[in-house]
Design a protein around this motif. Structure first.
Motif, PDB file in Angstrom:
ATOM      1  N   UNK A 193       6.684  18.482   4.724  1.00  0.00           N
ATOM      2  CA  UNK A 193       6.594  18.805   3.332  1.00  0.00           C
ATOM      3  C   UNK A 193       6.531  20.238   3.121  1.00  0.00           C
ATOM      4  N   UNK A 194       5.794  21.089   4.038  1.00  0.00           N
ATOM      5  CA  UNK A 194       5.682  22.417   3.537  1.00  0.00           C
ATOM      6  C   UNK A 194       6.828  23.165   3.746  1.00  0.00           C
ATOM      7  N   UNK A 195       7.829  22.690   4.735  1.00  0.00           N
ATOM      8  CA  UNK A 195       9.107  23.441   4.638  1.00  0.00           C
ATOM      9  C   UNK A 195      10.002  23.108   3.518  1.00  0.00           C
ATOM     10  N   UNK A 196       9.926  22.046   2.835  1.00  0.00           N
ATOM     11  CA  UNK A 196      10.740  21.326   1.778  1.00  0.00           C
ATOM     12  C   UNK A 196      10.112  22.316   0.586  1.00  0.00           C
ATOM     13  N   UNK A 197       8.754  22.446   0.350  1.00  0.00           N
ATOM     14  CA  UNK A 197       8.169  23.491  -0.711  1.00  0.00           C
ATOM     15  C   UNK A 197       8.537  24.718  -0.387  1.00  0.00           C
ATOM     16  N   UNK A 215       0.888  -1.139  -0.045  1.00  0.00           N
ATOM     17  CA  UNK A 215       0.076   0.081   0.022  1.00  0.00           C
ATOM     18  C   UNK A 215       0.986   1.410  -0.071  1.00  0.00           C
ATOM     19  N   UNK A 216       0.391   2.223  -0.747  1.00  0.00           N
ATOM     20  CA  UNK A 216       1.028   3.414  -0.987  1.00  0.00           C
ATOM     21  C   UNK A 216       1.530   4.231   0.399  1.00  0.00           C
ATOM     22  N   UNK A 217       2.311   4.873   0.712  1.00  0.00           N
ATOM     23  CA  UNK A 217       2.749   5.585   1.831  1.00  0.00           C
ATOM     24  C   UNK A 217       2.092   6.893   1.481  1.00  0.00           C
ATOM     25  N   UNK A 218       1.222   7.328   2.759  1.00  0.00           N
ATOM     26  CA  UNK A 218       0.814   8.960   2.510  1.00  0.00           C
ATOM     27  C   UNK A 218       0.958   9.681   3.780  1.00  0.00           C
ATOM     28  N   UNK A 219       0.314  10.680   3.810  1.00  0.00           N
ATOM     29  CA  UNK A 219       0.731  11.798   4.823  1.00  0.00           C
ATOM     30  C   UNK A 219       0.130  11.139   6.079  1.00  0.00           C
ATOM     31  N   UNK A 220      -1.071  10.568   5.906  1.00  0.00           N
ATOM     32  CA  UNK A 220      -2.022   9.975   7.145  1.00  0.00           C
ATOM     33  C   UNK A 220      -1.247   8.821   7.449  1.00  0.00           C
ATOM     34  N   UNK A 221      -0.641   8.110   6.480  1.00  0.00           N
ATOM     35  CA  UNK A 221       0.204   6.902   7.276  1.00  0.00           C
ATOM     36  C   UNK A 221       1.355   7.257   7.964  1.00  0.00           C
ATOM     37  N   UNK A 222       2.093   8.271   7.511  1.00  0.00           N
ATOM     38  CA  UNK A 222       3.154   8.659   8.196  1.00  0.00           C
ATOM     39  C   UNK A 222       3.028   9.379   9.477  1.00  0.00           C
ATOM     40  N   UNK A 223       1.840  10.005   9.709  1.00  0.00           N
ATOM     41  CA  UNK A 223       1.358  10.345  10.826  1.00  0.00           C
ATOM     42  C   UNK A 223       1.135   9.442  11.716  1.00  0.00           C
ATOM     43  N   UNK A 224       0.428   8.382  11.191  1.00  0.00           N
ATOM     44  CA  UNK A 224      -0.024   7.298  11.988  1.00  0.00           C
ATOM     45  C   UNK A 224       1.314   6.397  12.794  1.00  0.00           C
ATOM     46  N   UNK A 225       2.425   6.513  11.673  1.00  0.00           N
ATOM     47  CA  UNK A 225       3.541   5.911  12.244  1.00  0.00           C
ATOM     48  C   UNK A 225       4.296   6.640  13.256  1.00  0.00           C
ATOM     49  N   UNK A 226       4.348   8.085  13.273  1.00  0.00           N
ATOM     50  CA  UNK A 226       4.708   8.797  14.332  1.00  0.00           C
ATOM     51  C   UNK A 226       3.859   8.735  15.566  1.00  0.00           C
ATOM     52  N   UNK A 227       2.712   8.407  15.532  1.00  0.00           N
ATOM     53  CA  UNK A 227       1.940   8.356  16.699  1.00  0.00           C
ATOM     54  C   UNK A 227       2.182   7.080  17.266  1.00  0.00           C
ATOM     55  N   UNK A 228       2.274   5.981  16.574  1.00  0.00           N
ATOM     56  CA  UNK A 228       2.610   4.634  17.258  1.00  0.00           C
ATOM     57  C   UNK A 228       4.119   4.414  17.744  1.00  0.00           C
ATOM     58  N   UNK A 229       5.094   4.843  16.689  1.00  0.00           N
ATOM     59  CA  UNK A 229       6.431   4.789  16.906  1.00  0.00           C
ATOM     60  C   UNK A 229       6.991   5.551  18.243  1.00  0.00           C
ATOM     61  N   UNK A 245       0.433  17.444  12.390  1.00  0.00           N
ATOM     62  CA  UNK A 245       1.290  18.703  12.009  1.00  0.00           C
ATOM     63  C   UNK A 245       2.730  18.644  11.535  1.00  0.00           C
ATOM     64  N   UNK A 246       3.234  17.809  12.065  1.00  0.00           N
ATOM     65  CA  UNK A 246       4.607  17.596  11.870  1.00  0.00           C
ATOM     66  C   UNK A 246       4.904  17.049  10.551  1.00  0.00           C
ATOM     67  N   UNK A 247       4.028  16.305  10.084  1.00  0.00           N
ATOM     68  CA  UNK A 247       3.990  15.573   8.702  1.00  0.00           C
ATOM     69  C   UNK A 247       3.675  16.719   7.793  1.00  0.00           C
ATOM     70  N   UNK A 248       2.705  17.536   8.074  1.00  0.00           N
ATOM     71  CA  UNK A 248       2.311  18.563   7.214  1.00  0.00           C
ATOM     72  C   UNK A 248       3.435  19.569   6.954  1.00  0.00           C
ATOM     73  N   UNK A 249       3.920  19.981   8.161  1.00  0.00           N
ATOM     74  CA  UNK A 249       4.913  20.959   8.158  1.00  0.00           C
ATOM     75  C   UNK A 249       6.422  20.530   7.609  1.00  0.00           C
TER      76      UNK A 249
END
Lengths: 99, 109
Positions: free
Chosen positions: A31-35, A1-15, A25-29
């Motif tokens: 990518x935002x800072x890179x842009x 399954x493809x990795x998405x922002x929701x998936x990355x956030x879930x990973x940070x929550x669990x891990x 927020x951190x996942x969002x930021x």
């Protein structure tokens, strides 16, 4: 399954045990800072992953494939990704296990 | 911008979190994305872009020093396709800057 922002956030929550709102927020930021950096014309170097570089393309002649009409493709700036050595090796290995 | 500069920026925006947590978060994200690609999964981030693998068929390469031919096996390489928002933002920033310079894109036909 493809990795998405929701998936990355879930990973940070669990891990990491960050709460869901912070994780999102951190996942969002991230990518935002890179842009933002790329928008400002600054290359982004993520060690262990790769570099996001900027290339300036000159104007070149183009054609509307449907009508055959000639239209110049304007000069523009594009983002390219150059994977780092670590990522390249990781991914290349995938091929070896598959074939 | 480097990885550590990115961590700095995120730490500033999240002063309620421990610096160490931000560091770990960035580490986890990068690792998670690398792992996904390593198992052949795609990464899709709306507005940013997507990462996938591209196949490179086996080929005969050459040792640039000796000129000997070497058989190289097929492999996969990571590929990034920028999303529309990223493409537009990067390009519009350039358009704004060069708005004053004259541009003649007219074709006479």
């Amino acid at each position: 399954m493809a990795v998405t922002k929701a998936n990355l956030a879930e990973y940070l929550f669990e891990g990491l045990g960050l709460n869901k709102r912070d994780a999102k927020e951190i996942v969002e930021q991230f990518f935002e800072e890179i842009k933002n950096s790329l928008e400002e014309g600054k290359q982004v170097k993520l060690s262990g992953f790769g570099n996001f570089d900027l290339r300036n393309k000159n104007q070149r002649p183009g054609r509307n494939p449907k009508t055959g009409e000639e239209i110049p493709i304007k000069a523009r700036r594009v983002v390219t990704f150059k994977p780092g050595q670590k990522l390249k090796i990781k991914v290349e290995h995938h091929a070896a296990t598959k074939s | 911008m480097t990885r550590s500069e990115l961590i700095e920026l995120l730490a500033k925006r999240n002063s309620h979190l421990a610096y160490r947590d931000i560091e770990m978060a960035v580490k986890y994200m990068i690792e998670h994305m690398s792992e996904a690609l390593a198992t052949g999964d795609r990464i899709e981030v709306r507005g940013f872009g997507s990462f996938s693998l591209h196949y490179r068929p086996p080929r005969v390469g050459r040792n640039p020093k000796t000129g000997d031919s070497v058989n190289l096996v097929s492999k996969f390489v990571p590929h990034f396709k920028p999303g529309k928002e990223l493409r537009d933002r990067v390009n519009n920033a350039v358009d704004k800057r060069s708005a004053n310079s004259t541009y003649s894109g007219e074709h006479s036909n």
